[in-house]
Design an enzyme around this catalytic site. Structure first.
Site, PDB file in Angstrom:
ATOM      1  N   HIS A 221       0.817  -1.222   0.000  1.00  0.00           N
ATOM      2  CA  HIS A 221       0.000   0.000   0.000  1.00  0.00           C
ATOM      3  C   HIS A 221       0.850   1.271   0.000  1.00  0.00           C
ATOM      4  O   HIS A 221       1.759   1.417   0.790  1.00  0.00           O
ATOM      5  CB  HIS A 221      -0.915   0.002   1.218  1.00  0.00           C
ATOM      6  CG  HIS A 221      -0.184  -0.063   2.524  1.00  0.00           C
ATOM      7  ND1 HIS A 221       0.267   1.066   3.166  1.00  0.00           N
ATOM      8  CD2 HIS A 221       0.206  -1.117   3.280  1.00  0.00           C
ATOM      9  CE1 HIS A 221       0.873   0.697   4.276  1.00  0.00           C
ATOM     10  NE2 HIS A 221       0.852  -0.611   4.377  1.00  0.00           N
ATOM     11  N   GLY A 222       0.492   2.169  -0.895  1.00  0.00           N
ATOM     12  CA  GLY A 222       1.095   3.498  -0.882  1.00  0.00           C
ATOM     13  C   GLY A 222       2.525   3.542  -1.399  1.00  0.00           C
ATOM     14  O   GLY A 222       3.184   4.585  -1.320  1.00  0.00           O
TER      15      GLY A 222
END
Lengths: 314, 314, 314
Positions: A221-222
């Site tokens: 994520h991210g």
């Protein structure tokens, strides 16, 4: 994540049941993790040691579990469990929308793009022109795919972040952070078969222009990946990493979270990257070292018996 | 890859805009990478150091970026960018055919074979008798599956090779090689869930009779695997490897490209194989060594403190 | 695996063509591997060195390839190839039922559960309340999913065990064990995208309450995972492992089969676990060691050149 329209902090406070400290006329324009916040954003903090960083961040609205002095131009939303309040807000303003169709009517798909059978395209997805999306691909809501992108079969774009809060006193000990970020895949990217690229918790996971992935690559994520990178099969990259342009990761490399790999670095197969690496160099090993240093170490190990012999005889 | 019918070299030359040197009456019967060429084939070369190998290969038609002396019985197609010309030919003679159905009308499926729901079977696929293809499997165009084959859910057969040409001077730096090879899965093979087996660039990826794969196994383009091999979970094998009969690869083993693992070799879990291995032996480590040698090395490392103590005291 | 109703051993003997020794009035209530047997179960043994263990086990009906003395209260079914007889029984009493629908009419799906498009739900599957099953997930027959479970896209629940018997004298050398176990996923579990969790051979693969998996995690047949475990991306666990509560496995960890990892153990990224680990400690390396010991060893290796220098000069 930005709201569709600004929301009064008084409405936010009432919704999560918080006591309001500071400027109650402010409007919230989005919601973000602390490392991503911009003015107008809501963020949260629940550990005393991070209070200061959060209060001094760009966040305008801070959900906090202690009544402290509110910095000027901001507002505090005080309650016992900021994490749960934050999750409640995400669920309210970016609710999960069950699909009614394999390809959502709200998806925008560019000219010349081919969607093969058994693909899922979620709500509010945008796909550019001249892409090929192969069979059994899943593209979760809100993902953005550029032009000339190829995604091979079975790949999953935009699953939730692997991000939980530990609640040692509860029977079900890990409390899920709801993700409201997105995946953005830029133009001319090719993603192999059976890859998984998770959405950001509040910001975006980005695959830079011209980057090419082999099969079974996992991106947390991210994480932000630069342009013209090459990742070979079965590479895994943790959350919120930053991989700069022209980085090459060979097969089965593992990269930890919250680190940077500099421009043009090459990481040889099966290496493990626990911390940031300078660009322009070649690395090997688990944990990773300069590849030449590592190769020499492997040879030095082979001399230990000779050393032993010299010291002890037989 | 063989053409459906022979094509005049003059037609090829006109299509790719090449100057023709040598016998202009020849007919092309197929297109192949240099290591796979047969008489009648078109191949290409764009590095001076490989000119000789290509000119002396079995290829009859050679796309080349310099006007050199044409060997007798061959023809040269001279132009600036042989790679792009080769890709243009692949796209012309094996074009991507978007699916109109989850299971193509041109697929041939044998008696007693069960195709579970949500499976994709591409154009010109052949599947033998008494197979089970579990849900959400993707079988790309032109794949050939034998008899009594089991393919578990989510597996992808025949995605494109991970093969790009670097163009350092372009904004989008990696130029895709179009794959026109196939995957051939012989009789009595079982493929686990979530595997990915790529097609060859021009030749075939082959999984030999009676070989069994656990889950999440990645096989690169053009790799040839023998009979009665066992690969445990999360094994990855690069492109154009040759794994002989009865080889056992334990979990998470990584095998590099362009190498041979000899008959009956056993490679223990998490090992990394960077170069060819002799058959009949057991291997371990990353990079891999004879397993007994590697185990001894692991023990020798534990004696370094004693050596240090002997030399330096405390 | 339990039969729907008890079956007379005389019927079993006739079906597999075995000679019956011992109490021929007994009824079989199920079929199990030797390490899982309960009274009433059929099990099998075909190696002399395991005869004793099998005869003394809880199994009531033993398929065996030698006429030995039958223990009291049991019955032997004697024939040449117990493995094949066992497989024949599994196929007879838990036959593969080809799907007629992507979501079987025999599946029970709880209130508030969302099944996204392109999901396969097999026969006799139970899914609890308030679950989200994301697109392109495959849930094989007989799986049991609890309440509040999230399964991300492309994941495969309940594929067959990777379990074969070697027949060195046959052209197709590996003979498939038919699996009749199940996968049980308890309440409040989250499974990431692209995971594969195999069914047990005769018993159950269990993922304990509150455990959370990242993407691309492979769990072998019959493995039992406790409560509140966290497994990061690309972890692989072999068959019949036992992972106790609160275990944390970081990215790309590999765990062998038939072992136990004790409560609260933490295994750092890319480690390989070949044998059981005590709980409450932190581990690293391949093969794994106490993490602090391993880190010291990595540093000791760097001192070999200094040792060499001291002994030999330059």
């Amino acid at each position: 994540m930005k709201f569709n329209e600004p929301i009064a902090v008084t409405e936010i406070a009432a919704f999560i049941g918080a006591e309001l400290e500071g400027d109650d006329t402010l409007m919230a324009t989005g919601i973000n993790e602390i490392h991503k916040v911009e003015p107008g954003d809501i963020s949260f903090v629940d550990f005393a040691k991070y209070y200061d960083a959060c209060l001094k961040s760009a966040a305008t609205i801070i959900i906090i579990n202690k009544k402290v002095t509110c910095p000027p131009g901001k507002v505090l939303l005080v309650l016992d469990d900021p994490f749960s309040a934050y999750v409640k807000l995400v669920k309210r303003f970016r609710p999960f929308e069950p699909a009614t169709n394999p390809i959502s009517a709200s998806a925008v798909i560019g000219e010349g793009t081919i969607i093969q059978p058994n693909v899922f395209v979620g709500n509010h997805v945008t796909i550019g022109t001249n892409c090929i999306i192969h069979p059994n691909v899943t593209i979760y809501d809100n993902s953005i795919i550029g032009n000339n992108v190829i995604i091979h079969a079975g790949t999953v774009i935009g699953a939730d972040a692997f991000y939980f809060k530990k609640r040692a006193d509860r029977e079900v000990m890990y409390d899920k952070m709801e993700s409201c970020g997105r995946v953005i895949i830029e133009d001319d990217v090719e993603i192999g078969a059976g890859c998984t690229i998770d959405k950001g918790v509040s910001g975006d996971t980005i695959i830079g222009r011209g980057t090419k992935f082999d099969n079974m690559i996992h991106i947390g994520h991210g994480t932000v990946i630069g342009r013209n990178c090459l990742f070979a099969g079965q590479v895994g990259v943790g959350g919120k990493a930053h991989i700069e342009d022209n980085v090459i990761l060979w097969g089965q490399v593992g990269v930890s979270k919250d680190l940077t790999i500099g421009k043009g670095a090459v990481v040889l197969a099966q290496s493990g990257v626990p911390a940031s690496l300078e660009g322009g160099k070649v690395y090997f090993g688990s944990p990773v070292e300069d590849a030449k240093v590592k190769m020499k170490e492997i040879n030095w190990i082979k001399r230990i018996p000779e050393i032993w012999q010299k010291l002890y005889g037989n």
